[in-house]
Enzyme design. Structure first.
Site, PDB file in Angstrom:
ATOM      1  N   ASP A 119       0.784  -1.226   0.000  1.00  6.72           N
ATOM      2  CA  ASP A 119       0.000   0.000   0.000  1.00  6.72           C
ATOM      3  C   ASP A 119       0.824   1.289   0.000  1.00  6.72           C
ATOM      4  O   ASP A 119       0.575   2.184  -0.789  1.00  6.72           O
ATOM      5  CB  ASP A 119      -0.947  -0.023   1.219  1.00  6.72           C
ATOM      6  CG  ASP A 119      -2.124   0.896   1.031  1.00  6.72           C
ATOM      7  OD1 ASP A 119      -2.365   1.291  -0.107  1.00  6.72           O
ATOM      8  OD2 ASP A 119      -2.788   1.216   2.021  1.00  6.72           O
TER       9      ASP A 119
ATOM     10  N   CYS B  85     -19.281  -6.217 -13.873  1.00  7.62           N
ATOM     11  CA  CYS B  85     -20.205  -5.141 -13.496  1.00  7.62           C
ATOM     12  C   CYS B  85     -21.401  -5.092 -14.453  1.00  7.62           C
ATOM     13  O   CYS B  85     -22.531  -4.829 -14.034  1.00  7.62           O
ATOM     14  CB  CYS B  85     -19.495  -3.792 -13.525  1.00  7.62           C
ATOM     15  SG  CYS B  85     -18.366  -3.529 -12.144  1.00  7.62           S
TER      16      CYS B  85
ATOM     17  N   CYS C  26     -23.199   1.052  -7.212  1.00 10.31           N
ATOM     18  CA  CYS C  26     -22.230   1.822  -6.421  1.00 10.31           C
ATOM     19  C   CYS C  26     -22.301   3.304  -6.801  1.00 10.31           C
ATOM     20  O   CYS C  26     -22.272   4.179  -5.929  1.00 10.31           O
ATOM     21  CB  CYS C  26     -20.823   1.265  -6.601  1.00 10.31           C
ATOM     22  SG  CYS C  26     -20.315   1.079  -8.314  1.00 10.31           S
TER      23      CYS C  26
ATOM     24  N   CYS D  32     -14.440  11.815  -1.982  1.00  9.41           N
ATOM     25  CA  CYS D  32     -14.657  10.503  -1.364  1.00  9.41           C
ATOM     26  C   CYS D  32     -14.536  10.613   0.159  1.00  9.41           C
ATOM     27  O   CYS D  32     -13.564  11.160   0.681  1.00  9.41           O
ATOM     28  CB  CYS D  32     -13.641   9.511  -1.919  1.00  9.41           C
ATOM     29  SG  CYS D  32     -13.738   7.899  -1.139  1.00  9.41           S
TER      30      CYS D  32
ATOM     31  N   CYS E 190     -15.169   4.461   4.492  1.00 13.26           N
ATOM     32  CA  CYS E 190     -16.551   4.340   4.023  1.00 13.26           C
ATOM     33  C   CYS E 190     -16.644   3.043   3.219  1.00 13.26           C
ATOM     34  O   CYS E 190     -15.808   2.795   2.355  1.00 13.26           O
ATOM     35  CB  CYS E 190     -16.889   5.549   3.145  1.00 13.26           C
ATOM     36  SG  CYS E 190     -18.399   5.366   2.167  1.00 13.26           S
TER      37      CYS E 190
ATOM     38  N   CYS F 244     -19.911   1.834  -1.087  1.00  7.13           N
ATOM     39  CA  CYS F 244     -19.872   1.324  -2.466  1.00  7.13           C
ATOM     40  C   CYS F 244     -19.444  -0.141  -2.522  1.00  7.13           C
ATOM     41  O   CYS F 244     -19.541  -0.775  -3.576  1.00  7.13           O
ATOM     42  CB  CYS F 244     -18.995   2.202  -3.359  1.00  7.13           C
ATOM     43  SG  CYS F 244     -17.329   2.451  -2.754  1.00  7.13           S
TER      44      CYS F 244
HETATM   45  S1  SF4 Z   1     -21.996  -2.191  -7.479  1.00  8.17           S
HETATM   46 FE1  SF4 Z   1     -20.496  -1.164  -8.785  1.00  8.17          FE
HETATM   47  S2  SF4 Z   1     -18.661  -2.430  -8.658  1.00  8.17           S
HETATM   48 FE2  SF4 Z   1     -20.367  -3.682  -7.921  1.00  8.17          FE
HETATM   49  S3  SF4 Z   1     -21.104  -4.797  -9.728  1.00  8.17           S
HETATM   50 FE3  SF4 Z   1     -22.331  -2.942  -9.559  1.00  8.17          FE
HETATM   51  S4  SF4 Z   1     -21.249  -1.467 -10.861  1.00  8.17           S
HETATM   52 FE4  SF4 Z   1     -19.803  -3.130 -10.454  1.00  8.17          FE
HETATM   53  S1  SF4 Z   2     -19.324   5.266  -1.475  1.00  8.24           S
HETATM   54 FE1  SF4 Z   2     -17.233   4.730  -2.130  1.00  8.24          FE
HETATM   55  S2  SF4 Z   2     -16.580   6.392  -3.478  1.00  8.24           S
HETATM   56 FE2  SF4 Z   2     -18.376   7.102  -2.347  1.00  8.24          FE
HETATM   57  S3  SF4 Z   2     -17.591   8.176  -0.574  1.00  8.24           S
HETATM   58 FE3  SF4 Z   2     -17.906   6.058   0.068  1.00  8.24          FE
HETATM   59  S4  SF4 Z   2     -15.922   5.017  -0.316  1.00  8.24           S
HETATM   60 FE4  SF4 Z   2     -15.885   6.967  -1.447  1.00  8.24          FE
END
Ligand code: SF4
Ligand code: SF4
Length: 339
Positions: A126, A182, A188, A208, A236, A239
């Site tokens: 990382d 996807c 997301c 973000c 977070c 997503c």
């Molecule tokens: S939530 Fe986002 S990352 Fe997950 S399958 Fe759907 S589009 Fe792809």
């Molecule tokens: S949902 Fe994903 S891209 Fe959006 S603020 Fe949270 S961590 Fe960042």
């Protein structure tokens, strides 16, 4: 040196505790994606992304004669009952993953150097200037989803990555990114509260909440983002939580991924953390990156975002805190209560 046998390297990887391993040729990375992302301002104040761009794109600058990038992944998903509703992102609830993956990576390098004397290696978890997701995709471990996370078939996106560069070739390489799964899903993108997902798996770090709660330690979080910090104090997972490819997570059994006591604390307790409690709960976890005032500031924002009337007394006390960041966050949260 002869080609190193990947079957044996896989055994070594298993033995040191990694869940997945793959191999990529150490060919330079085309610069466009990184330079466009930086030029768009999506790296926010992460100056180190810009400063070491040349090394990120060409691992021979990190290890002369580099031939192979070995990529490792560890599943970290846990859903222990005592952490239900934790305002801390899943990856940060246990021991600091850097030390866990670094120990495994060091053990792998030591074994390789013992068996192949003279071999050159460079390792990173990382923090080094390596584009881990690009290498993981090249190594065939998965692909980068629309949420910007690296998605594997077996563990979804609940993985942490580490890389070791070798100056020797192996006998088989991954054949590039796994098929994009996807499809037409946009969950997301629709769920991100701050619109930080800007397409093609790119994340605008400035928008973000993960960046804002972890890397933005010195400045206030913009108000339009603060109001979205509902039960978010460090990182977070929104997503990832909504992603259908994460529907069947695998529980990470290893005790190193078990939650620590801090993962049992709620937003109010984190906002009211004393220096002594901080010293008890935080060292050895990834939360140390946010530092004492940053963590409390985030928790205070989260209280304001949800207008928690029962936090009024605490907020009044914190509105006179020694830290200007905490003070100003508490004053903002009190104004939220008044609305
Ligand atoms: S939530 Fe986002 S990352 Fe997950 S399958 Fe759907 S589009 Fe792809
Ligand atoms: S949902 Fe994903 S891209 Fe959006 S603020 Fe949270 S961590 Fe960042």
């Amino acid at each position: 040196m002869k080609l190193l046998p990947t079957a044996h390297l896989r055994q070594l990887s298993d033995a040191v505790g990694f869940d997945l391993v793959g191999f990529a040729r150490a060919a330079p990375i085309p610069p466009e994606a990184l330079t466009e992302w930086i030029a768009a301002g999506y790296a926010a104040d992460m100056d180190w992304m810009k400063e070491r761009a040349a090394e990120r794109l060409d691992v021979t600058q990190l290890l002369p004669g580099a031939k192979t990038v070995v990529v490792f992944a560890n599943n970290y998903y846990r859903d222990d009952a005592e952490t239900e509703g934790s305002p801390i992102a899943r990856y940060a609830r246990g021991r600091d993953y850097h030390s866990t993956l670094r120990d495994r990576m060091k053990a792998f390098r030591k074994a390789v150097q013992g068996e192949y004397p003279g071999i050159g290696t460079y390792g990173s978890v990382d923090s080094g200037p390596l584009m881990e997701k690009v290498w993981a995709a090249r190594a065939g471990l998965g692909y980068v989803g629309k949420n910007g996370c690296f998605i594997t078939e077996r563990f979804g996106s609940w993985v942490l990555l580490a890389t070791v560069v070798l100056d020797a070739e192996v006998d088989a390489y991954g054949d590039g990114p796994a098929a994009d799964r996807c499809g037409s899903c946009r969950k997301c993108l629709m769920s991100c509260p701050t619109g930080a997902l800007v397409g093609n798996g790119r994340v605008n770090a400035r928008a973000c909440l993960s960046y804002q709660t972890i890397e933005n330690r010195d400045h206030e979080v913009p108000e339009s983002f603060r109001v979205e910090m509902n039960n978010l104090v460090f990182g977070c997972d929104i997503c990832q939580d909504v992603c259908p490819l994460n529907r069947r997570p695998v529980f990470a059994e290893h005790p190193r991924f078990a939650p620590r006591a801090v993962a049992g604390l709620g937003v109010m307790e984190l906002a009211g953390l004393t220096q002594e409690q901080y010293a008890t709960f935080i060292p050895g976890t990834a939360l140390a990156r946010a530092q004492y005032d940053g963590l409390r500031r985030n928790a205070v924002y989260a209280l304001g975002a949800t207008r928690q009337e029962n936090a009024r007394l605490l907020l009044e006390k914190l509105s006179e805190d020694d830290s200007e960041l905490v003070r100003s966050a508490a004053q903002w949260a009190l104004r939220q209560l008044a609305q």
